[in-house]
Design a protein around this motif. Structure first.
Motif, short mmCIF file in Angstrom:
data_model
loop_
_atom_site.label_atom_id
_atom_site.label_comp_id
_atom_site.label_asym_id
_atom_site.label_seq_id
_atom_site.Cartn_x
_atom_site.Cartn_y
_atom_site.Cartn_z
N LEU A 192 5.53 3.87 -13.61
CA LEU A 192 5.23 2.44 -13.54
C LEU A 192 6.40 1.58 -13.09
CD1 LEU A 192 3.11 1.99 -16.80
CD2 LEU A 192 2.34 2.57 -14.49
N GLN A 193 7.57 2.17 -12.90
CA GLN A 193 8.74 1.35 -12.65
C GLN A 193 8.71 0.64 -11.28
OE1 GLN A 193 8.79 4.61 -13.12
NE2 GLN A 193 10.05 5.68 -11.59
N ASP A 194 7.88 1.14 -10.34
CA ASP A 194 7.83 0.49 -9.03
C ASP A 194 6.41 -0.01 -8.72
OD1 ASP A 194 6.56 2.88 -8.68
OD2 ASP A 194 7.74 3.54 -6.96
N VAL A 195 5.69 -0.42 -9.79
CA VAL A 195 4.32 -0.90 -9.65
C VAL A 195 4.27 -2.37 -10.03
CG1 VAL A 195 1.92 -0.57 -10.37
CG2 VAL A 195 3.48 1.38 -10.30
N VAL A 196 3.47 -3.16 -9.30
CA VAL A 196 3.30 -4.59 -9.62
C VAL A 196 1.84 -4.97 -9.44
CG1 VAL A 196 3.75 -5.46 -7.26
CG2 VAL A 196 4.27 -6.90 -9.25
N MET A 197 1.40 -5.91 -10.24
CA MET A 197 0.08 -6.50 -10.12
C MET A 197 0.22 -7.84 -9.42
SD MET A 197 -3.21 -6.31 -10.99
CE MET A 197 -4.53 -7.51 -10.72
N VAL A 198 -0.80 -8.21 -8.62
CA VAL A 198 -0.83 -9.54 -8.00
C VAL A 198 -2.17 -10.18 -8.38
CG1 VAL A 198 -0.77 -10.87 -5.87
CG2 VAL A 198 0.55 -8.75 -6.04
N GLY A 199 -2.11 -11.36 -8.99
CA GLY A 199 -3.35 -12.03 -9.38
C GLY A 199 -3.14 -13.52 -9.54
N ASP A 200 -4.25 -14.25 -9.63
CA ASP A 200 -4.16 -15.71 -9.62
C ASP A 200 -4.47 -16.36 -10.96
OD1 ASP A 200 -6.92 -14.90 -9.19
OD2 ASP A 200 -7.33 -17.03 -8.93
N ARG A 201 -4.81 -15.58 -11.99
CA ARG A 201 -5.15 -16.17 -13.29
C ARG A 201 -4.35 -15.49 -14.40
NH1 ARG A 201 -9.67 -19.14 -13.94
NH2 ARG A 201 -8.40 -19.87 -15.70
N GLU A 202 -4.30 -16.16 -15.55
CA GLU A 202 -3.55 -15.63 -16.68
C GLU A 202 -4.07 -14.27 -17.13
OE1 GLU A 202 -3.90 -17.99 -20.18
OE2 GLU A 202 -6.05 -18.30 -19.96
N HIS A 203 -5.37 -14.02 -16.90
CA HIS A 203 -5.95 -12.73 -17.29
C HIS A 203 -5.28 -11.58 -16.53
CE1 HIS A 203 -8.84 -16.01 -17.61
NE2 HIS A 203 -9.25 -15.44 -18.71
N PRO B 87 4.69 -5.77 -14.41
CA PRO B 87 4.92 -7.17 -14.07
C PRO B 87 3.78 -7.68 -13.20
CG PRO B 87 6.20 -5.77 -12.62
CD PRO B 87 5.51 -4.86 -13.61
N CYS B 88 3.66 -8.98 -13.11
CA CYS B 88 2.61 -9.58 -12.28
C CYS B 88 3.17 -10.74 -11.48
CB CYS B 88 1.45 -10.07 -13.15
SG CYS B 88 0.03 -10.72 -12.20
N ILE B 89 2.86 -10.75 -10.19
CA ILE B 89 3.17 -11.89 -9.32
C ILE B 89 1.98 -12.83 -9.34
CG2 ILE B 89 3.63 -12.62 -6.95
CD1 ILE B 89 4.98 -9.88 -6.51
N GLY B 90 2.22 -14.10 -9.59
CA GLY B 90 1.14 -15.08 -9.65
C GLY B 90 0.83 -15.66 -8.29
N THR C 292 1.89 -19.48 -1.38
CA THR C 292 1.09 -19.21 -0.18
C THR C 292 1.02 -17.70 0.05
OG1 THR C 292 3.00 -19.23 1.30
CG2 THR C 292 1.92 -21.36 0.89
N VAL C 293 0.13 -17.28 0.91
CA VAL C 293 0.08 -15.86 1.27
C VAL C 293 1.38 -15.46 1.97
CG1 VAL C 293 -1.13 -14.12 2.65
CG2 VAL C 293 -2.44 -15.85 1.41
N ALA C 294 1.97 -16.38 2.72
CA ALA C 294 3.25 -16.09 3.38
C ALA C 294 4.33 -15.81 2.34
CB ALA C 294 3.66 -17.26 4.27
N ASP C 295 4.32 -16.57 1.23
CA ASP C 295 5.27 -16.30 0.14
C ASP C 295 5.04 -14.91 -0.44
OD1 ASP C 295 6.33 -18.85 0.36
OD2 ASP C 295 5.15 -19.68 -1.29
N LEU C 296 3.79 -14.55 -0.60
CA LEU C 296 3.46 -13.23 -1.15
C LEU C 296 3.94 -12.13 -0.21
CD1 LEU C 296 2.09 -11.62 -3.40
CD2 LEU C 296 -0.07 -11.87 -2.16
#
Length: 218
Positions: free
Chosen positions: A160-171, A182-185, A207-211
């Motif tokens: 899991l050390q090189d895994v990240v979640m990307v999502g737009d809500r607190e859930h 970790p999660c990128i908002g 923005t998507v560009a930021d992502l």
């Protein structure tokens, strides 16, 4: 930010703007059950959380009526609402660049898995994913933490050390944390910077560009 090799993506509000179809489906469910259609601000709270939770919390339905409301929602959604939906500009390019860089890309959504797969096929994005994982139609797997755990298992992710979640809500943020991720908002989606920060997001993409910068240029 460290270079991540496996990226888990939420769907609604992260890859696509699915609000019109979801909100129209909620309106249909309310009308079918002779419930007053809530104001827009309440309707928009349905964007992101598991559907049964939203009916219980925002319309104050008991369990039997929640089951009926979900069934009414799914009368409209699979035929019409599912495609009242648009891919955010820049997402196809982001997914293509991630795959070109050899990253593992996995979907982890609280939307039923069959619907998620149909949406990705409709927009010709399914080939970018190593696995498309979602909730079950019978509501036995809807919690975001459970969906993420299922996605990790399905994709064969053990480190899991090189895994990240990307999502737009607190859930998304809290579900990731329950799995040690970790999660990128995605602030461009349906949550807010304040919501995502308070939930514990490690970074924000306005923005998507930021992502793209966070995932591809680190």
């Amino acid at each position: 930010m460290q270079p991540y090799q496996t990226i888990l993506f939420d769907l609604d509000g992260t890859l696509t703007d699915s609000a019109p179809g979801i909100l129209n489906s909620v309106r249909h469910a309310c009308q079918k059950m002779a419930l007053e259609v809530p104001e827009e601000a309440i309707l928009r709270r349905f964007l992101g959380p598991p559907l049964p939770d939203s009916f219980r919390e925002y319309l104050h339905l008991q369990e039997e009526d929640t089951v009926r409301a979900v069934a009414a929602f799914r009368e409209y959604y699979p035929e019409r609402g599912i495609f009242e939906n648009e891919v955010y500009p820049g997402i196809p390019e982001l997914l293509a660049d991630l795959k070109r860089a050899g990253k593992r890309v996995v979907m982890a959504t609280s939307k039923p898995e069959d619907f998620a797969r149909r949406i990705m096929e409709h927009f010709s994005l399914e080939s970018y994913f190593d696995a498309i994982c979602g909730a079950t139609m019978d509501e036995t797997r809807t919690d975001k933490g459970e969906v993420i755990a299922y996605a990790l298992q399905t994709a064969g992710v053990t480190q899991l050390q090189d895994v990240v979640m990307v999502g737009d809500r607190e859930h998304d943020v809290k579900g990731a944390a329950r799995n040690g991720l970790p999660c990128i908002g995605a602030v461009y989606g349906y949550g807010s910077a304040d919501e995502l920060t308070k939930a514990g997001a490690v970074a924000l993409a306005n923005t998507v560009a930021d992502l793209h910068t966070l995932l591809c240029d680190s």
